[in-house]
Design an enzyme around this catalytic site. Structure first.
Site, mmCIF file in Angstrom:
data_model
loop_
_atom_site.group_PDB
_atom_site.id
_atom_site.type_symbol
_atom_site.label_atom_id
_atom_site.label_comp_id
_atom_site.label_asym_id
_atom_site.label_seq_id
_atom_site.Cartn_x
_atom_site.Cartn_y
_atom_site.Cartn_z
ATOM 1 N N ASP A 14 0.838 -1.206 0.000
ATOM 2 C CA ASP A 14 0.000 0.000 0.000
ATOM 3 C C ASP A 14 0.873 1.257 0.000
ATOM 4 O OD1 ASP A 14 -2.152 -1.713 0.182
ATOM 5 O OD2 ASP A 14 -2.638 -1.219 2.278
ATOM 6 N N GLY A 42 -6.746 -9.919 1.459
ATOM 7 C CA GLY A 42 -6.464 -11.277 1.932
ATOM 8 C C GLY A 42 -5.423 -11.254 3.032
ATOM 9 N N THR A 221 -21.868 -5.067 7.444
ATOM 10 C CA THR A 221 -21.154 -4.128 8.314
ATOM 11 C C THR A 221 -21.605 -2.703 7.983
ATOM 12 O OG1 THR A 221 -19.225 -4.027 6.863
ATOM 13 C CG2 THR A 221 -19.170 -5.661 8.630
ATOM 14 N N GLY A 226 -21.702 -0.273 13.422
ATOM 15 C CA GLY A 226 -21.604 -1.683 13.834
ATOM 16 C C GLY A 226 -21.939 -2.646 12.722
ATOM 17 N N ALA A 254 -8.807 -1.045 6.185
ATOM 18 C CA ALA A 254 -8.689 -2.375 6.801
ATOM 19 C C ALA A 254 -9.563 -2.573 8.047
ATOM 20 C CB ALA A 254 -7.244 -2.741 7.120
ATOM 21 N N ALA A 255 -10.502 -1.653 8.289
ATOM 22 C CA ALA A 255 -11.459 -1.873 9.393
ATOM 23 C C ALA A 255 -12.266 -3.140 9.091
ATOM 24 C CB ALA A 255 -12.400 -0.683 9.535
ATOM 25 N N GLY A 256 -12.757 -3.227 7.861
ATOM 26 C CA GLY A 256 -13.532 -4.401 7.452
ATOM 27 C C GLY A 256 -12.684 -5.668 7.525
ATOM 28 N N ASP A 257 -11.419 -5.568 7.118
ATOM 29 C CA ASP A 257 -10.533 -6.745 7.144
ATOM 30 C C ASP A 257 -10.299 -7.201 8.588
ATOM 31 O OD1 ASP A 257 -10.300 -6.561 4.392
ATOM 32 O OD2 ASP A 257 -8.513 -5.296 4.490
HETATM 33 P P1 ATP Z 1 -13.033 -0.648 4.994
HETATM 34 O O1 ATP Z 1 -13.308 -0.819 3.526
HETATM 35 O O2 ATP Z 1 -12.864 0.791 5.442
HETATM 36 O O3 ATP Z 1 -11.986 -1.536 5.534
HETATM 37 P P2 ATP Z 1 -15.648 -1.788 5.257
HETATM 38 O O4 ATP Z 1 -16.444 -0.826 4.431
HETATM 39 O O5 ATP Z 1 -15.359 -3.132 4.704
HETATM 40 O O6 ATP Z 1 -14.333 -1.099 5.784
HETATM 41 P P3 ATP Z 1 -17.154 -1.028 7.580
HETATM 42 O O7 ATP Z 1 -18.582 -1.360 7.537
HETATM 43 O O8 ATP Z 1 -16.783 0.403 7.307
HETATM 44 O O9 ATP Z 1 -16.378 -2.047 6.638
HETATM 45 O O10 ATP Z 1 -16.524 -1.383 9.004
HETATM 46 C C1 ATP Z 1 -16.308 -2.707 9.442
HETATM 47 C C2 ATP Z 1 -16.277 -2.724 10.948
HETATM 48 O O11 ATP Z 1 -15.196 -1.892 11.399
HETATM 49 C C3 ATP Z 1 -17.522 -2.171 11.633
HETATM 50 O O12 ATP Z 1 -18.533 -3.162 11.743
HETATM 51 C C4 ATP Z 1 -16.946 -1.744 12.974
HETATM 52 O O13 ATP Z 1 -16.713 -2.873 13.802
HETATM 53 C C5 ATP Z 1 -15.564 -1.206 12.582
HETATM 54 N N1 ATP Z 1 -15.560 0.238 12.295
HETATM 55 C C6 ATP Z 1 -15.542 0.829 11.087
HETATM 56 N N2 ATP Z 1 -15.523 2.181 11.191
HETATM 57 C C7 ATP Z 1 -15.519 2.445 12.522
HETATM 58 C C8 ATP Z 1 -15.496 3.654 13.310
HETATM 59 N N3 ATP Z 1 -15.461 4.859 12.738
HETATM 60 N N4 ATP Z 1 -15.488 3.527 14.655
HETATM 61 C C9 ATP Z 1 -15.503 2.309 15.267
HETATM 62 N N5 ATP Z 1 -15.518 1.140 14.568
HETATM 63 C C10 ATP Z 1 -15.526 1.189 13.227
HETATM 64 O O1 RIB Z 2 -9.172 -3.358 2.721
HETATM 65 C C1 RIB Z 2 -8.013 -2.553 2.701
HETATM 66 C C2 RIB Z 2 -7.096 -2.998 1.608
HETATM 67 O O2 RIB Z 2 -7.706 -2.793 0.357
HETATM 68 C C3 RIB Z 2 -5.790 -2.227 1.531
HETATM 69 O O3 RIB Z 2 -4.782 -2.759 2.350
HETATM 70 C C4 RIB Z 2 -5.448 -2.270 0.052
HETATM 71 O O4 RIB Z 2 -4.358 -3.055 -0.247
HETATM 72 C C5 RIB Z 2 -6.720 -2.764 -0.625
HETATM 73 O O5 RIB Z 2 -6.553 -4.061 -1.044
#
Ligand code: ATP
Ligand code: RIB
Length: 312
Positions: A14, A42, A221, A226, A254-257
């Site tokens: 990244d 991954g 998500t 939440g 990487a919140a989702g990851d």
């Molecule tokens: P990303 O693509 O940014 O990695 P995503 O879109 O796949 O994320 P989100 O729904 O944004 O996933 O977030 C996944 C989880 O991360 C949420 O269910 C929650 O647990 C946590 N999370 C995300 N944003 C926040 C926040 N601002 N504060 C606290 N927890 C968060």
């Molecule tokens: O989910 C976050 C990831 O998406 C980043 O680390 C980037 O490499 C992209 O794959």
């Protein structure tokens, strides 16, 4: 004995730059805090699961370059079995250009590189890794044919199949019907079901569409709000929102990851679905308080400590 997790997915280096806001077409903007960090959906999910305590084997691909080797070594430091990672001749390791706005939101452009060559043949070479795992966790930065073949192998050997359908793209029912659990965000849920997820009612409608193709557990998500979790047991569907933790978010990459790595780790340890989600929320909340992907993913100890503090 500890249950086994197989992660199949992408590995990216990244290139991250902070920006006050996302530039418009034709605009030149000065960014700040440029850094190179290890990522890829991954790899991030494998690292999250391993740091949180899971026994992880990782099927992926890197190019013939030094950065790919460095990332592979870092995964080993995190305790991941990297023997199913292939080196693709004359290819470069996957790359992501990431802008992080001062609001905490990100914008990502990817060059697939070696990830695009994670073929069905390579998956077939690692068939036994999938068969021997208790759970298979995948995303969509790898070729769809490879993802579908891995799901078919898993299904035949009673390995639970979890798909985080990111980045968003439409998927064939032949793949969706092989899944035990799906974890889209709101955008991904809309692309896959046609239902715009804006509140609990629409999340329930979207979840029902996933149940209709045979997926037992759905977690949509909802960012800082939440997750909407829905489970179908026989002909009974039960759904609810489980709120996340309030933190000061600086970068949601990487919140989702981290959430996905956390939730599967919890389930493999025998935690209930609700407990696994709370554990995953804690890990993901910690991750958004820090910059980058793998640099931001917390350890088990940090996550347990965070949960303990929240109980007081
Ligand atoms: P990303 O693509 O940014 O990695 P995503 O879109 O796949 O994320 P989100 O729904 O944004 O996933 O977030 C996944 C989880 O991360 C949420 O269910 C929650 O647990 C946590 N999370 C995300 N944003 C926040 C926040 N601002 N504060 C606290 N927890 C968060
Ligand atoms: O989910 C976050 C990831 O998406 C980043 O680390 C980037 O490499 C992209 O794959």
């Amino acid at each position: 004995m500890k249950k086994k997790l197989c992660v199949l997915g992408s590995i990216n280096v990244d290139h991250i730059i902070r920006v006050p806001y996302f530039p418009k077409a034709g605009e030149t903007l000065t960014g700040y805090d440029y850094q190179i960090a290890y990522g890829g959906k991954g790899a991030n999910q494998a690292v999250a699961a391993a740091r949180l305590g899971a026994d992880v084997q990782f099927i992926g691909a890197i190019g013939e370059d030094q950065i790919g080797q460095a990332m592979k070594s870092a995964f080993e430091q995190d305790g991941i079995d990297t023997s199913p990672i292939s080196i693709i001749p004359k290819q470069s390791t996957g790359l992501a250009m990431i802008q992080v706005a001062d609001s905490g939101e990100n914008s990502i452009v990817i060059s697939a590189g070696a990830n695009g060559e994670l073929s069905s043949d390579l998956v077939a070479q690692h068939q036994s890794v999938i068969e021997q795992a208790d759970m298979l966790l995948m995303q969509l930065e790898s070729p769809l044919q490879a993802v579908e073949l891995a799901a078919q192998i898993a299904k035949k050997s009673a390995t639970k199949v979890v798909l985080n359908p990111a980045p968003a793209q439409p998927l064939p029912e032949s793949l969706l019907s092989l899944l035990d659990m799906i974890t889209p965000n709101e955008t991904e849920a809309e692309i896959l079901t046609g239902v715009k997820v804006t509140d609990e009612r629409s999340a329930k409608q979207a979840a029902e569409k996933f149940h209709q193709v045979g997926i037992e557990t759905v977690m949509i998500t909802l960012g800082s709000k939440g997750v909407y979790v829905s489970q179908q047991i026989e002909d009974k569907i039960q759904g609810q929102i489980i709120a996340g933790f309030r933190v000061n978010a600086v970068d949601t990459t990487a919140a989702g990851d981290t959430f996905n790595g956390g939730v599967v780790t919890g389930l493999l340890e025998g935690k209930t679905l609700d407990e696994s989600i709370r554990f995953a929320h804690a890990a993901a909340a910690l991750s958004v308080t820090r910059m980058g992907a793998q640099t931001a993913i917390p350890t088990r100890q940090e996550t347990d400590q965070f949960l303990l503090e929240k109980q007081q």
